[in-house]
Write an enzyme that holds these catalytic residues in place. Structure first.
Site, PDB file in Angstrom:
ATOM      1  N   GLY A   1       0.780  -1.430  -0.015  1.00  0.00           N
ATOM      2  CA  GLY A   1       0.332   0.017  -0.144  1.00  0.00           C
ATOM      3  C   GLY A   1       1.212   1.388  -0.279  1.00  0.00           C
ATOM      4  O   GLY A   1       0.305   2.396  -0.193  1.00  0.00           O
TER       5      GLY A   1
ATOM      6  N   GLU B   1       4.921  -7.122   1.784  1.00  0.00           N
ATOM      7  CA  GLU B   1       4.057  -6.617   0.428  1.00  0.00           C
ATOM      8  C   GLU B   1       4.228  -5.615  -1.023  1.00  0.00           C
ATOM      9  O   GLU B   1       2.981  -5.091  -1.380  1.00  0.00           O
ATOM     10  CB  GLU B   1       2.662  -7.884   0.135  1.00  0.00           C
ATOM     11  CG  GLU B   1       2.855  -8.889   0.595  1.00  0.00           C
ATOM     12  CD  GLU B   1       2.273  -9.404   1.166  1.00  0.00           C
ATOM     13  OE1 GLU B   1       1.561 -10.360   1.730  1.00  0.00           O
ATOM     14  OE2 GLU B   1       0.468  -8.634   0.439  1.00  0.00           O
ATOM     15  N   PRO B   2       5.318  -4.891  -1.248  1.00  0.00           N
ATOM     16  CA  PRO B   2       5.297  -3.526  -2.408  1.00  0.00           C
ATOM     17  C   PRO B   2       4.839  -3.696  -3.847  1.00  0.00           C
ATOM     18  O   PRO B   2       5.229  -4.898  -3.980  1.00  0.00           O
ATOM     19  CB  PRO B   2       6.110  -2.628  -1.763  1.00  0.00           C
ATOM     20  CG  PRO B   2       7.381  -4.069  -1.896  1.00  0.00           C
ATOM     21  CD  PRO B   2       6.908  -4.632  -0.635  1.00  0.00           C
TER      22      PRO B   2
ATOM     23  N   ARG C   1       2.607  -1.921  -5.797  1.00  0.00           N
ATOM     24  CA  ARG C   1       2.576  -0.087  -7.230  1.00  0.00           C
ATOM     25  C   ARG C   1       4.096   0.634  -6.697  1.00  0.00           C
ATOM     26  O   ARG C   1       4.780   1.631  -8.036  1.00  0.00           O
ATOM     27  CB  ARG C   1       1.543   0.607  -6.002  1.00  0.00           C
ATOM     28  CG  ARG C   1       1.414   2.005  -6.858  1.00  0.00           C
ATOM     29  CD  ARG C   1       0.454   3.235  -6.704  1.00  0.00           C
ATOM     30  NE  ARG C   1      -0.790   2.046  -6.036  1.00  0.00           N
ATOM     31  CZ  ARG C   1      -1.850   2.037  -6.283  1.00  0.00           C
ATOM     32  NH1 ARG C   1      -1.963   2.998  -7.589  1.00  0.00           N
ATOM     33  NH2 ARG C   1      -2.716   1.594  -5.500  1.00  0.00           N
TER      34      ARG C   1
ATOM     35  N   CYS D   1     -15.401   3.238 -28.467  1.00  0.00           N
ATOM     36  CA  CYS D   1     -17.033   3.261 -28.633  1.00  0.00           C
ATOM     37  C   CYS D   1     -16.967   3.668 -27.332  1.00  0.00           C
ATOM     38  O   CYS D   1     -18.267   2.952 -26.665  1.00  0.00           O
ATOM     39  CB  CYS D   1     -17.653   2.346 -29.606  1.00  0.00           C
ATOM     40  SG  CYS D   1     -18.965   3.194 -30.350  1.00  0.00           S
TER      41      CYS D   1
ATOM     42  N   TYR E   1      -0.898  -1.503 -12.606  1.00  0.00           N
ATOM     43  CA  TYR E   1      -2.213  -2.123 -12.723  1.00  0.00           C
ATOM     44  C   TYR E   1      -2.892  -1.685 -14.045  1.00  0.00           C
ATOM     45  O   TYR E   1      -4.029  -1.996 -14.379  1.00  0.00           O
ATOM     46  CB  TYR E   1      -2.761  -1.742 -11.754  1.00  0.00           C
ATOM     47  CG  TYR E   1      -2.602  -1.581 -10.218  1.00  0.00           C
ATOM     48  CD1 TYR E   1      -2.835  -3.268 -10.236  1.00  0.00           C
ATOM     49  CD2 TYR E   1      -2.178  -1.572  -9.267  1.00  0.00           C
ATOM     50  CE1 TYR E   1      -2.057  -4.008  -8.752  1.00  0.00           C
ATOM     51  CE2 TYR E   1      -1.608  -1.498  -8.385  1.00  0.00           C
ATOM     52  CZ  TYR E   1      -2.043  -2.590  -7.625  1.00  0.00           C
ATOM     53  OH  TYR E   1      -1.347  -2.535  -6.832  1.00  0.00           O
TER      54      TYR E   1
END
Length: 443
Positions: free
Chosen positions: A248, A290-291, A293, A361, A390
């Site tokens: 996080g 747990e990195p 990002r 579209c 992500y």
């Protein structure tokens, strides 16, 4: 646009990443294109490892592969001495195909299938993070059939809600993840797990959210985990060897984002563990984080080619690019915001405020609202920064648009690590029943 890592503006006035001119990348690989600054990825890995090493505690830093999972990324994680989190058989398969050591793989997820658990046990992975009572019993039964004891952590929801977007908050009581600390289910799970003969309970896991810019949430989570560990030891004579505080850690997307240095996060976590465990005579546990990002997010840049434009006098000007929500669904999902610049005209002064539209579209296919750029022309190259986490992972084939390629850049060299999808791959899994009339292909 803020320049992350090795990014700079070269003498030609072009954006350069990893010593490679982005206009040359576009000429060679086309657009849209995901570009990763390999030097910055490795720097982030080392920042975590070195900060934990300085604490003197035993530790594992496990890259959360859901952020960006390809074989080349798994290789980097392995080379940097980290562990790896997976949440599906596809991520596990990718890691194993890349040659990642199975004993350093942790398997997460709130609904692991029987086949996924069997696959992971057969591969002899290092640890399962068990999420619920059904999984606890299923995993023990499968392990018993295979006569193989497996190591587990239990995922706990500690009732800590970090300052983050509501859709990516996972540590509060109302969550689809984990055993709740407040209602007693976490304690009950420890009781059950400690009695199942084919499960080796290492400890507990928590994850309080994403894009966290302060340390107080981690301190509180560590305190709650320590209180619970001491209670469990007193009541059940079970001592946790591992405390996993999840990930996080925030990154900079725009100027309003104020992430802390990695070392500050790590020191807060390790100090809290020492204070809350050591002062109570509890053996200092091994710390896992747990990195995801924070390892890859700001190392990624997506390059697009500008196509059409539409100006509505007195309202706004739309500028369309050749990608959109298929390669970056986060603005549509989370209202995420990004910075951008013209990679081929990076020294020119801003001259107009435009909104960047995708080519799908879909009226909601907007990448950036109201960005200040030089007067944009068809054929310009738009660079959107901090797209490493992500974006590739969530990419889709909506409108049957092909997913982009991925290149790593480092020391003036570019390496294609994911090919752009072909048209044959788009229809590769399609089947036409024999009962349907056969027609000649037109392409």
């Amino acid at each position: 646009m803020y320049l992350h890592g090795t990014s700079r503006i070269n003498d030609q006035g072009h954006l350069e990443i990893g010593g490679v001119d982005t206009t040359k990348l576009v000429a060679e690989y086309g657009t849209p294109l995901y570009v990763f600054d390999e030097t910055l990825v490795r720097q982030r890995c080392r920042e975590f490892v070195e900060a934990f090493r300085a604490s003197g505690l035993k530790f594992q830093v496990a890259y959360a592969s859901k952020a960006f999972c390809i074989m080349a990324m798994c290789r980097i994680v392995e080379e940097e001495g980290m562990s790896l989190d997976v949440v599906s058989d596809g991520e596990l398969y990718t890691a194993l195909q890349a040659g990642f050591p199975a004993e350093r793989i942790h398997f997460h997820g709130n609904n692991k299938t029987i086949s996924e658990m069997e696959m992971a046990i057969d591969a002899k992975i290092g640890c399962f993070v068990v999420d619920n009572f059904i999984e606890l019993q299923m995993l023990n039964a499968i392990a018993a059939e295979k006569r193989q004891k497996v190591k587990i952590l239990l995922r706990i929801t500690p009732g800590v809600e970090a300052h983050t977007h509501e859709y990516i908050s996972t540590g509060q009581t109302d969550s689809k993840f984990g055993f709740d600390l407040g209602n007693g289910s976490a304690f009950q799970a420890i009781q059950e797990a400690s009695q199942l003969s084919y499960l080796d309970l290492l400890g507990i896991h928590s994850h309080i959210g994403s894009q966290i810019f302060e340390v107080e949430g981690f301190r509180i989570a560590a305190e709650k985990m320590a209180e619970f560990a001491i209670h469990v030891r007193t009541e059940l004579d079970v001592t946790f060897k591992v405390i996993n505080l999840g990930g996080g850690f925030g990154i900079r997307y725009v100027s309003e984002d104020t992430p802390l240095p990695v070392a500050v996060y790590v020191k807060a976590i390790t100090d809290a563990i020492k204070a809350n465990f050591g002062s109570n005579g509890y053996p200092l546990p091994e710390i896992w984080v747990e990195p995801g990002r924070s390892i890859v997010g700001d190392s990624g840049t997506t390059l697009y080619t500008v196509g059409t434009a539409k100006e509505i006098p007195g309202v706004r000007k739309y500028v369309a690019v050749d990608g959109g929500m298929t390669d970056n669904p986060r603005p549509a999902l989370y209202k995420s915001v990004y910075e951008a610049g013209l990679a081929n005209r990076a020294t020119e002064q801003p001259a107009e405020i435009v909104s960047i539209a995708g080519k799908c579209c879909e009226s909601g296919d907007m990448l950036i609202w109201d960005v200040n750029l030089p007067k944009v022309a068809t054929g310009d190259i738009l660079a959107v920064s901090s797209t490493g986490a992500y974006n590739y992972s969530m990419a889709s084939n909506y409108n049957r648009i092909r997913r982009p390629g991925v290149v790593f850049v480092k020391d003036g060299q570019s390496d294609l690590v994911v090919k752009r999808e072909s048209f044959d791959q788009i229809v590769g899994n399609d089947l036409i029943p024999a009962r349907m009339k056969q027609v000649s292909k037109t392409v």
